[in-house]
Write a protein that holds these residues in place. Structure first.
Motif, PDB file in Angstrom:
ATOM      1  N   PRO A  47     -10.039  24.757   1.432  1.00  0.00           N
ATOM      2  CA  PRO A  47      -9.186  25.104   3.174  1.00  0.00           C
ATOM      3  C   PRO A  47     -10.150  25.987   3.788  1.00  0.00           C
ATOM      4  N   GLY A  48     -10.980  26.380   5.060  1.00  0.00           N
ATOM      5  CA  GLY A  48     -11.163  26.859   6.389  1.00  0.00           C
ATOM      6  C   GLY A  48     -12.475  26.381   6.581  1.00  0.00           C
ATOM      7  N   GLU A  49     -13.365  25.159   5.377  1.00  0.00           N
ATOM      8  CA  GLU A  49     -14.286  24.965   5.591  1.00  0.00           C
ATOM      9  C   GLU A  49     -14.032  23.507   6.287  1.00  0.00           C
ATOM     10  N   ASP A  50     -15.907  23.052   7.233  1.00  0.00           N
ATOM     11  CA  ASP A  50     -15.822  21.907   7.824  1.00  0.00           C
ATOM     12  C   ASP A  50     -16.956  21.247   7.014  1.00  0.00           C
ATOM     13  N   ILE A  51     -15.599  20.120   7.401  1.00  0.00           N
ATOM     14  CA  ILE A  51     -15.598  18.972   6.288  1.00  0.00           C
ATOM     15  C   ILE A  51     -16.307  17.826   7.524  1.00  0.00           C
ATOM     16  N   GLY A  52     -17.308  17.703   8.355  1.00  0.00           N
ATOM     17  CA  GLY A  52     -17.010  17.146   9.249  1.00  0.00           C
ATOM     18  C   GLY A  52     -18.110  16.368   8.946  1.00  0.00           C
ATOM     19  N   ASP A  53     -19.164  16.339   8.270  1.00  0.00           N
ATOM     20  CA  ASP A  53     -20.743  15.555   8.328  1.00  0.00           C
ATOM     21  C   ASP A  53     -19.510  14.601   6.795  1.00  0.00           C
ATOM     22  N   ARG A  54     -18.401  14.519   6.443  1.00  0.00           N
ATOM     23  CA  ARG A  54     -17.887  13.428   5.807  1.00  0.00           C
ATOM     24  C   ARG A  54     -17.622  12.491   6.505  1.00  0.00           C
ATOM     25  N   PRO A  55     -17.592  11.744   5.368  1.00  0.00           N
ATOM     26  CA  PRO A  55     -17.877  10.286   6.711  1.00  0.00           C
ATOM     27  C   PRO A  55     -15.718   9.714   6.575  1.00  0.00           C
ATOM     28  N   LEU A  56     -15.476   9.273   8.176  1.00  0.00           N
ATOM     29  CA  LEU A  56     -14.346   8.800   8.129  1.00  0.00           C
ATOM     30  C   LEU A  56     -13.973   7.667   6.972  1.00  0.00           C
ATOM     31  N   PRO A  57     -12.189   7.379   6.783  1.00  0.00           N
ATOM     32  CA  PRO A  57     -12.837   6.057   5.687  1.00  0.00           C
ATOM     33  C   PRO A  57     -12.763   4.642   5.831  1.00  0.00           C
ATOM     34  N   GLU A  58     -12.627   4.066   7.115  1.00  0.00           N
ATOM     35  CA  GLU A  58     -13.067   3.115   8.017  1.00  0.00           C
ATOM     36  C   GLU A  58     -14.843   3.041   8.039  1.00  0.00           C
ATOM     37  N   ASP A  59     -15.090   3.817   7.611  1.00  0.00           N
ATOM     38  CA  ASP A  59     -16.895   3.880   7.900  1.00  0.00           C
ATOM     39  C   ASP A  59     -17.864   3.952   6.103  1.00  0.00           C
ATOM     40  N   VAL A  60     -17.140   3.824   5.575  1.00  0.00           N
ATOM     41  CA  VAL A  60     -17.771   3.657   3.622  1.00  0.00           C
ATOM     42  C   VAL A  60     -16.742   3.297   2.744  1.00  0.00           C
ATOM     43  N   ALA A  61     -15.474   3.727   3.071  1.00  0.00           N
ATOM     44  CA  ALA A  61     -14.122   3.419   1.682  1.00  0.00           C
ATOM     45  C   ALA A  61     -13.722   2.013   2.201  1.00  0.00           C
ATOM     46  N   VAL A  62     -13.207   1.703   2.715  1.00  0.00           N
ATOM     47  CA  VAL A  62     -12.226   0.565   3.545  1.00  0.00           C
ATOM     48  C   VAL A  62     -13.504  -0.353   3.664  1.00  0.00           C
ATOM     49  N   PRO A  63     -15.026  -0.552   3.999  1.00  0.00           N
ATOM     50  CA  PRO A  63     -15.357  -1.695   4.324  1.00  0.00           C
ATOM     51  C   PRO A  63     -15.795  -1.757   2.665  1.00  0.00           C
ATOM     52  N   GLY A  64     -16.327  -1.128   1.276  1.00  0.00           N
ATOM     53  CA  GLY A  64     -16.098  -0.762   0.432  1.00  0.00           C
ATOM     54  C   GLY A  64     -15.147  -2.213  -0.392  1.00  0.00           C
ATOM     55  N   ILE A  65     -13.859  -1.247  -0.255  1.00  0.00           N
ATOM     56  CA  ILE A  65     -13.034  -2.151  -0.592  1.00  0.00           C
ATOM     57  C   ILE A  65     -12.347  -3.814  -0.306  1.00  0.00           C
ATOM     58  N   ILE A  81       1.111  -0.869   0.026  1.00  0.00           N
ATOM     59  CA  ILE A  81      -0.129   0.488   0.001  1.00  0.00           C
ATOM     60  C   ILE A  81       0.910   1.718  -0.273  1.00  0.00           C
ATOM     61  N   THR A  82       1.083   1.936  -1.374  1.00  0.00           N
ATOM     62  CA  THR A  82       1.342   3.507  -1.013  1.00  0.00           C
ATOM     63  C   THR A  82       1.087   4.447   0.005  1.00  0.00           C
ATOM     64  N   GLY A  83       1.744   5.551  -0.080  1.00  0.00           N
ATOM     65  CA  GLY A  83       0.696   6.656   1.202  1.00  0.00           C
ATOM     66  C   GLY A  83       0.155   6.020   2.038  1.00  0.00           C
ATOM     67  N   ALA A  84       0.296   5.074   2.646  1.00  0.00           N
ATOM     68  CA  ALA A  84      -0.201   4.365   4.095  1.00  0.00           C
ATOM     69  C   ALA A  84      -0.282   4.881   4.985  1.00  0.00           C
ATOM     70  N   THR A  85       0.199   6.603   5.031  1.00  0.00           N
ATOM     71  CA  THR A  85       0.199   6.825   6.788  1.00  0.00           C
ATOM     72  C   THR A  85      -0.735   7.615   7.209  1.00  0.00           C
ATOM     73  N   GLN A  86      -1.495   7.449   6.378  1.00  0.00           N
ATOM     74  CA  GLN A  86      -3.145   8.485   7.264  1.00  0.00           C
ATOM     75  C   GLN A  86      -3.921   8.577   5.826  1.00  0.00           C
ATOM     76  N   GLY A  87      -4.962   8.871   6.333  1.00  0.00           N
ATOM     77  CA  GLY A  87      -6.360   8.773   5.811  1.00  0.00           C
ATOM     78  C   GLY A  87      -6.948   7.430   5.593  1.00  0.00           C
ATOM     79  N   LEU A  88      -7.346   6.868   3.900  1.00  0.00           N
ATOM     80  CA  LEU A  88      -7.404   5.852   3.560  1.00  0.00           C
ATOM     81  C   LEU A  88      -6.773   4.568   3.217  1.00  0.00           C
ATOM     82  N   GLY A  89      -5.333   5.122   2.775  1.00  0.00           N
ATOM     83  CA  GLY A  89      -4.155   4.485   3.349  1.00  0.00           C
ATOM     84  C   GLY A  89      -4.376   3.737   4.492  1.00  0.00           C
ATOM     85  N   ARG A  90      -4.210   4.227   5.458  1.00  0.00           N
ATOM     86  CA  ARG A  90      -3.955   3.852   6.655  1.00  0.00           C
ATOM     87  C   ARG A  90      -5.248   2.970   6.677  1.00  0.00           C
ATOM     88  N   ALA A  91      -6.374   3.759   6.850  1.00  0.00           N
ATOM     89  CA  ALA A  91      -7.144   2.965   6.967  1.00  0.00           C
ATOM     90  C   ALA A  91      -6.959   1.804   6.507  1.00  0.00           C
TER      91      ALA A  91
END
Length: 241
Positions: free
Chosen positions: A195-213, A6-16
């Motif tokens: 930048p400067g926007e609240d993205i708290g309404d987006r799901p975490l990678p482990e909520d949708v992306a990882v289970p889908g993969i 896995i490349t880019g594996a230390t944060q976000g989707l890669g780490r999850a």
């Protein structure tokens, strides 16, 4: 024992995704540019009791790619690599800007990381992927099929990566090759795009992306382009039925 790179594996989707695979018994080779963050990631992944190798470097660097190829080939041996995940990616210069304001050099940098590097790494690892009848997974984006203002460089790179991934699938039927759109996620990259926007309404990678993969890897359908949300919905409906 299955092994994934896995490349880019230390944060976000890669780490999850790395954490999810380690929890399921996979051995891992993970790469990233930040040495400190990589060390922390490897230590956390090893707590699951499985083999994890971390390699510091930039996927756009040919020397680093050669090191990754050599290490992976030595680890997996004749049994081959089961999964290659192209997750490392760059937005390009932020704040994002219209194409008329995007320097050619900046576009070249985006293509170098998001397209040329995955292509080069795939070419090097195709033999070991074939040995395992493995899977190539390229992280895509809806920006690769839609046309969002200021997302031109990133979107073009993901469209190109999709095309390379699925053309390889047509050329190499012993493999499964997928381009997966993870959807909007609450990650550092997504925050940098807004930048400067609240993205708290987006799901975490482990909520949708990882289970889908994970559902995709378990089902191994025909090679193609998939949306993580759709994969998760299908998997959930099958469990419910």
């Amino acid at each position: 024992m299955s092994t994934a790179l896995i490349t880019g594996a230390t944060q976000g989707l890669g780490r999850a995704l790395a954490e999810a695979l380690a929890a399921r018994g996979w051995d891992l080779v993970v790469t990233a540019r930040d040495a400190s963050r990589l060390a922390d990631t490897v230590a956390a992944l090893r707590s699951n009791g499985h083999d994890v190798v971390g390699l510091v470097g930039d996927v756009a660097d040919a020397v680093h790619r050669d090191e990754v190829t050599d290490v992976v080939t030595e680890i997996v041996g004749a049994r081959g690599l089961d999964l290659l995940v192209h997750n490392a990616s760059t937005l390009g210069p932020v704040p994002l800007r219209p194409l008329r304001d995007l320097a050619v050099e900046d576009l070249a940098d985006v293509l170098s990381v998001n397209v040329l590097a995955p292509h080069a790494l795939t070419r090097s690892l195709v033999p070991t992927l074939e040995a395992a009848h493995g899977t190539l997974l390229s992280i895509s984006s809806d920006a690769g099929v839609e046309h969002y203002e200021t997302w031109g460089a990133y979107g073009a790179s993901k469209a190109a990566l999709d095309h390379l991934t699925l053309t390889l699938a047509a050329e190499t039927p012993t493999l499964r090759a997928y381009a997966v759109d993870p959807g909007d996620m609450r990650t550092a990259m997504h925050q940098a795009a807004f930048p400067g926007e609240d993205i708290g309404d987006r799901p975490l990678p482990e909520d949708v992306a990882v289970p889908g993969i994970l559902a995709l890897l378990a089902a191994r359908p025909a090679s193609g382009r998939y949306r993580a949300a759709d994969l998760l919905a299908v998997a959930t409906s099958e469990v419910a039925s």
